[in-house]
Design an enzyme around this catalytic site. Structure first.
Site: not given
Ligand code: F6P
Length: 326
Positions: A25, A76, A131, A256, A259
């Site tokens: 976008a 970073s 989050d 994860h 995500r």
């Molecule tokens: O900020 C998003 C998040 O998914 C949090 O909920 C979680 O604690 C964190 O990132 C995990 O981060 P990483 O992938 O760096 O371990």
């Protein structure tokens, strides 16, 4: 309109579904306004190193539906230091980038604010984190997709939990916030939820678990936010087991998984709105702000406010979840 000719875009912090859609976008809206776009690889790390690539409309083809971020992301350590930010500002100037769009969360916006404050680089932010913990928007990119993943997983856990009359503690992400936990607890009919925002006591949790089994529920799910104050999910499970040695108690950490995957329809729409809002904000001379959507209206919140104010959790959802889980 401002005299911004070239816009940079980067993704920073934890990736979130919808980041690719937001990059697309930003690129397409910039091209629409006849501006050039530069993609910055690996967030602020790539910014410091000058790891840039020119982007046009075709560079972002077929990424709308992809999870992750094709620009890659990083946290970073160097950018936290003033020297790191000075190097980043130099790289932007060298590449002729006059304005930057940062797609990320809390930490990313703290850095974005300092880049603007110390070096006068106009930066506009797009909230991208599963989050949902940013003040100044109803929803952050990735939150809806992540909660859909969690609901899908808990529904599956429910099948096996009820086949064995088990109690499951399901840990979901949320380092400092319980948005994912609370919403998914309500959406999956969980018995209880343990949140960072609420001082739940173990006694309270034990009471709820006891009630669940006394009410002859064949499966019981407790959603635990990773950042809760009761402790590690395995320790919580051990404590529950000490009160109910006969209840078969299991722990699942979703991690994860939450995500990944294609962004939901809502996240894609949000990405489109915020990408256009960010580019138009830069072209209209705005800087040091995060774009958000509140009650369907685009709003701009200064980075400092977005980061320092706590996004309010609607604890009414907890009351509703408890009423409905009897
Ligand atoms: O900020 C998003 C998040 O998914 C949090 O909920 C979680 O604690 C964190 O990132 C995990 O981060 P990483 O992938 O760096 O371990």
């Amino acid at each position: 309109m401002s005299n911004i000719r070239t816009i940079g875009v980067l993704t920073s912090g934890g990736d979130a579904p919808g980041m690719n859609a937001a990059i697309r976008a930003v690129v397409r809206c910039s091209v629409y306004y006849e501006r050039s776009v530069v993609g910055v690889k690996r967030g602020y790390e790539g910014l410091i190193e000058g790891d840039f690539e020119p982007l046009d409309s075709r560079s972002v083809k077929n990424i709308l539906s992809l999870g992750g971020t094709f620009l890659k992301s990083a946290r970073s350590a160097e950018f936290i230091e003033p020297e790191g930010r000075a190097k980043a500002a130099d790289q932007l100037r060298k590449a002729g980038v006059d304005g930057l769009v940062v797609i990320g969360g809390n930490g990313s916006f703290t850095g974005a604010h300092l880049l603007y404050k110390e070096h006068g680089i106009p930066v506009v932010g797009i909230p991208g984190t599963i989050d949902n913990d940013l003040f100044g928007t109803d929803f952050t990119l990735g939150y809806d997709s992540a909660t859909n993943v969690v609901v899908d997983c808990i529904d599956k856990i429910r099948d096996t939990a009820s086949s064995h009359n088990r109690l499951f503690l399901v840990e979901v992400m949320g380092r400092d916030s319980g948005f994912i936990a609370l919403r998914t607890a309500l959406a999956t009919g969980a018995l209880d939820v343990v949140l960072p925002e609420k001082n739940s006591s173990l006694d309270e949790l034990v009471r709820e678990v006891g009630k669940g089994f006394a009410n002859k529920k064949t499966s019981n799910i407790v959603v635990v936010a990773e950042g809760n104050r009761l402790g590690n999910t395995f320790e919580i499970a051990d404590k529950i087991k000490s009160h109910f040695p006969d209840i078969d108690t299991k722990v699942t950490i979703l991690g994860h998984l939450q995500r990944g995957g294609a962004p939901s329809c809502s996240d894609r729409v949000l990405a489109g709105k915020l990408g256009v809002a960010a580019v138009e904000a830069l072209l209209n001379g705005k800087a040091d702000v995060m774009c958000g959507v509140i009650e369907n209206q685009t709003v701009y919140t200064f980075f400092q406010q977005a980061v320092y104010n706590k996004a309010p959790l609607n604890l009414e959802l907890l009351r509703i979840a408890r009423i409905l889980s009897i």
